[in-house]
Design an enzyme around this catalytic site. Structure first.
Site, mmCIF file in Angstrom:
data_model
loop_
_atom_site.group_PDB
_atom_site.id
_atom_site.type_symbol
_atom_site.label_atom_id
_atom_site.label_comp_id
_atom_site.label_asym_id
_atom_site.label_seq_id
_atom_site.Cartn_x
_atom_site.Cartn_y
_atom_site.Cartn_z
ATOM 1 N N LEU A 91 0.826 -1.201 0.000
ATOM 2 C CA LEU A 91 0.000 0.000 0.000
ATOM 3 C C LEU A 91 0.867 1.260 0.000
ATOM 4 O O LEU A 91 1.739 1.410 0.861
ATOM 5 C CB LEU A 91 -0.936 0.002 1.216
ATOM 6 C CG LEU A 91 -1.884 -1.200 1.323
ATOM 7 C CD1 LEU A 91 -2.773 -1.064 2.552
ATOM 8 C CD2 LEU A 91 -2.727 -1.354 0.059
ATOM 9 N N GLY A 120 1.927 -9.516 5.953
ATOM 10 C CA GLY A 120 2.613 -8.674 6.918
ATOM 11 C C GLY A 120 2.310 -7.214 6.688
ATOM 12 O O GLY A 120 2.038 -6.802 5.560
ATOM 13 N N GLY A 121 2.298 -6.419 7.754
ATOM 14 C CA GLY A 121 2.122 -4.978 7.639
ATOM 15 C C GLY A 121 1.044 -4.587 6.660
ATOM 16 O O GLY A 121 -0.128 -4.942 6.812
ATOM 17 N N ASP A 122 1.435 -3.858 5.631
ATOM 18 C CA ASP A 122 0.483 -3.444 4.595
ATOM 19 C C ASP A 122 0.764 -4.190 3.287
ATOM 20 O O ASP A 122 0.550 -3.655 2.196
ATOM 21 C CB ASP A 122 0.553 -1.934 4.380
ATOM 22 C CG ASP A 122 1.941 -1.461 3.964
ATOM 23 O OD1 ASP A 122 2.908 -2.211 4.210
ATOM 24 O OD2 ASP A 122 2.061 -0.356 3.396
ATOM 25 N N GLU A 123 1.229 -5.428 3.387
ATOM 26 C CA GLU A 123 1.553 -6.236 2.216
ATOM 27 C C GLU A 123 0.544 -7.373 2.058
ATOM 28 O O GLU A 123 0.214 -8.076 3.016
ATOM 29 C CB GLU A 123 2.965 -6.819 2.322
ATOM 30 C CG GLU A 123 4.054 -5.750 2.316
ATOM 31 C CD GLU A 123 5.436 -6.366 2.405
ATOM 32 O OE1 GLU A 123 5.539 -7.545 2.796
ATOM 33 O OE2 GLU A 123 6.412 -5.663 2.095
#
Length: 325
Positions: free
Chosen positions: A185, A225-228
């Site tokens: 993102l 993970g995270g924004d992935e």
């Protein structure tokens, strides 16, 4: 431990070729307060009935014409593979008691019935059966948690890799291609830093919904993970078959988000790896898509790029704002 109400509401099946014995056992159970009790005098019906109703207790007569209790238990064991066989054997033959336990029955009741013995053995077996079901359910829930992202409920990396392996096997058999799309993102960190992680979490959940909504039912959408995020596509014929789906994803993610009265906006960059063109193994294909994602980011974000584009082709892109509103 199961409550008294749970035990009394358990599903019970009485199996006996004697109508008098069936009536007696039904009366004993109903007087004791059991509410979900049924019966059959046909042993061949036991397995189909158990598949349909998943009984918590089967009171099974061992001596019956046609199929005897031991043969019925053999069929039940195939249904309850690796599970708890909920059979309480009914027998007038002392020599059958040990044989019944060896065949898979959890306990036995001697004929003629001793009322106190009947009540105690039924209660004890139901308590164990229901506890076993609780533990099995807990184990399934733990497995689900181990394979899914707790925030978005999407598959996590562990399940993703298994799904990719399955898609690659299918593509190999069908002599077709498959694609891994790696999404990151653009502008998400700014939202997190400006508005806090609670807003970021809401954005991630909304993004997950949009990605699933834009994907085919057979595709896997995962958060790694995270924004992935990663999307796995099977059954494609050409690299170009990924372009329209990638454009749809970019457009969907770029639409404004309403979170607690605020309008927020971001975009996504996508890297695409193709099997077998870019890699033949799961890890290598993910790495190829990740490398293409890096190129899409480096080239200006808010666009898609194939792994092949990093070898000289021009990245495909849309021009959309990535600035939070």
């Amino acid at each position: 431990m199961p409550s008294r109400e749970e035990i009394l509401n358990a599903k019970i099946l009485v199996v006996d070729d004697s109508a008098d014995n069936v009536d007696l056992m039904l009366e004993i159970l109903r007087e004791a307060g059991y509410t979900d009790v049924s019966s059959t005098m046909l042993p061949e019906q036991v397995c189909p009935l158990h598949r349909q109703h998943c009984y918590d207790l089967i009171l099974l007569d061992l001596q019956m014409p046609g199929l005897n209790g031991f043969q019925v238990m053999k069929g039940l064991k195939e249904i309850e593979q690796g599970g708890y066989l909920p059979v309480l054997a009914l027998t007038a033959q002392p020599s059958f008691k040990i044989a019944a336990l060896e065949a898979g029955a959890r306990d036995f009741i001697s004929k003629p019935f001793d009322l106190m013995e009947v009540h105690k053995r039924i209660h004890n077996m139901l308590e164990v059966r229901l506890l076993y079901k609780e533990l099995a359910q807990y184990s399934r829930q733990q497995q689900e948690l181990a394979l899914h992202d707790p925030l978005t409920s999407l598959p996590n990396r562990r399940l993703l890799e298994d799904r990719i392996a399955t898609v690659l096997q299918h593509a190999t058999r069908q002599q077709s291609k498959a694609a891994v799309m790696y999404l990151d993102l653009d502008g998400f960190k700014a939202i997190n830093d400006t508005h806090g992680h609670a807003y970021g979490d809401e954005i991630l959940k909304l993004v997950a919904q949009r990605l699933v909504g834009c994907s085919r039912k057979e595709d896997t959408v995962a958060r790694v993970g995270g924004d992935e995020f990663v999307i796995v596509m099977g059954n494609i014929a050409h690299v170009a078959d990924t372009q329209e789906p990638a454009n749809k994803l970019i457009e969907a993610v770029s639409q404004p988000y309403q979170v607690n009265g605020l309008t927020l906006q971001l975009s996504t960059s996508i890297g695409i790896g193709i099997f077998p063109d870019d890699a033949h193994e799961v890890a290598a294909l993910i790495a190829a898509a990740d490398g293409a994602l890096y190129e899409a980011k480096r080239s200006g974000k808010n666009r898609s790029c194939t792994a092949q584009a990093t070898q000289g082709q021009v990245p495909q892109h849309h021009t959309m704002s990535a600035t939070p509103a």
